[in-house]
Write an enzyme that holds these catalytic residues in place. Sequence first.
Site, mmCIF file in Angstrom:
data_model
loop_
_atom_site.group_PDB
_atom_site.id
_atom_site.type_symbol
_atom_site.label_atom_id
_atom_site.label_comp_id
_atom_site.label_asym_id
_atom_site.label_seq_id
_atom_site.Cartn_x
_atom_site.Cartn_y
_atom_site.Cartn_z
ATOM 1 N N ASP A 219 0.836 -1.200 0.000
ATOM 2 C CA ASP A 219 0.000 0.000 0.000
ATOM 3 C C ASP A 219 0.870 1.249 0.000
ATOM 4 O O ASP A 219 1.969 1.242 -0.553
ATOM 5 C CB ASP A 219 -0.946 -0.039 1.201
ATOM 6 N N HIS A 256 -3.591 6.043 3.039
ATOM 7 C CA HIS A 256 -4.429 4.895 2.698
ATOM 8 C C HIS A 256 -3.979 3.629 3.427
ATOM 9 O O HIS A 256 -4.796 2.910 4.015
ATOM 10 C CB HIS A 256 -4.374 4.685 1.189
ATOM 11 N N SER A 455 -11.191 -1.172 -0.950
ATOM 12 C CA SER A 455 -9.958 -1.145 -0.151
ATOM 13 C C SER A 455 -10.252 -1.359 1.321
ATOM 14 O O SER A 455 -9.442 -1.951 2.045
ATOM 15 C CB SER A 455 -9.254 0.212 -0.310
#
Length: 642
Positions: A219, A256, A455
């Site tokens: 990520d 994220h 996600s």
Amino acid sequence: MRQIQDRSTRWVLLSLFLAVILLVLTWQSNPSTTTAGTHPVVLKTEPVASQDASLRTEFSSWAGLDGVRSQNLLASLSHKLSPALRDQISFLLSNPQLDHEIPVIVRVNPDLWEQNAELEGNEFSKGTNKALSLIHSYMTRLPAAQIKLLLESGAIEYITIDAPIRVVEPVTMDAPGGARPSNHRAEPNQENRNPFLAAIGADQLKGYTGKGVTVAVFDSGISRHPDLDPSRILAAVDLTSGTAILSEGHSDQYGHGTAVAGIVGGTGQASGGAYAGPAPEVSFVDLKVVGDDGSGLTSNLIQAIAWVIENKDLYDIRVANFSVGHPPLESYTTDPLNQAVRQLVESGVVTVASGGNLGKTSEYPAIWGAINSPANDPSVITVYPMKTGGTATHSDDIATTYGSRGPTYLDGLFKPDLAAPGNKIPSLLASGSNISQGQPELQIDEHYITLSGSSMATPFVTGTIALMLEANPDLNPNITKLILLTSAIKLQQPHALEQGNGLVNAFTAVRLAEAIDMETHQLTSAVSPQWFLDGEAVRAGGAFVYGDQVVLSPWQKGSDLETSGSSSADAILWGDAILWGDAILWGDAILWGDAILWGDAILWGDAILWGDAILWGDAILWGDAILWGDAILWGDAILWGD
């Protein structure tokens, strides 16, 4: 390894490699990284072709060929090019004044790859951030004319785009016309209960925390946070430059990866336990594969996968979470990212991937067949985001409009595999991150943020797998997937190409993991098909879909799965077959009561006929075309950006 005996043949082969080797060697050993706007990271310092005038002259002569000859050459060698790259090259060859360098991944014949490593003093291994040894490929940037020249080399097997990757962007809208829903924040109830953990039964699994299991998170990085003790992050590796760099610090400027890690295994310390993940004692390896703008390159992600395979035993990595990828561009059989993740699974790492958020655009309110890469690979567990309404019970669970639906592009495989909560999910806030600064209204407080998308759904499944592996460390990726899909909770509203086999059922999956003896291939205790949530029975009863093989769960009959010897004995995937008591006939077809018939097609209840076509009620006719109201099939009719 095959040796080349004939000197002239050997000289020809080495000559074919000359252009490739020159291109690789002209790169500097420490390329710079640039990220501007939505452009991908560029792993070069100056145009390759300009560094060798003779090669440039030779390649220019190819660009001057008449259009007919160029098209004929591309057509005869089309099997060596991905469809998207073939179209791009065809255009550029017809317009040589527009020719420019294209980031590509070039796959070399494996035997010749090995021979070159020996014959030329291991030239390909120099500058290892350029070679993708895991898949016998390398990354480079070439004009269309050079790519066309390489196609005629017998050393080259396949060339495709080094596709830009992104984290699967958080979604903040899920209403007709793109209107933001009211009350976007998710709040715990009065008992500080996490309704998302309750929905999958994870909060009822007392005694399991994921301790002893390591998850690799591919990520944007993982930042420090009160809910993640730094000692649980065993390694942080930055691969955004194309080279693996071990980092002492923990950073996530985009924001994220921190949220993803929190959903897997946050402790909830800063929220009194309200925002804990299913595996609050799991360990992490942080693989940073995208930059501060959330973008990167497929080649960097492949390098990260290779690093995990090489170091998995050192850190005891058992699970991988991919909330990152790119839109489908080609078949999974040729996609280099798919080839890499298959090797990751074969190495023993259970791999979970976000299906993507390509379920709609402003022009198309419903898109089908747009599962992201690498989620379109049969070996991974693909996750779709479900809208649970912020409640634990399932009667109000519906499909999100943004989640990528199946089947897979070009290959037509049944995907996604599972669904999980993926709308208005609270998780960890990376302080000062780009996401929080760009959308401050999503912040819950100084420690948490609310996000939506596949996600956010994917780490619920990853956390569940950590609990399963804690319960039974002997599980392999195939058995883990079988347990998850057969124990899934079938929801009423979502389409099968949205929910897959159903909502992840952490409670039953862990109980079944406990009961399986991987040495005797039998269950050691009975496993109930149901548990209770707020007084309502939650029943397992999904199906197992692996490539072109499907098994419907015997739990649909309502009985317990018992120890060997009963009429509903244990289900085990072993070798190429699934053995499920005496209830299955396995070969080229499966017959399971009146529920499923599999050969070139599936009859699943009265819902679906699957093969070269789908007939689903009155909704869709699928062959060479699709008819579905305002919906559209992902493919030639939908264009994606860079």
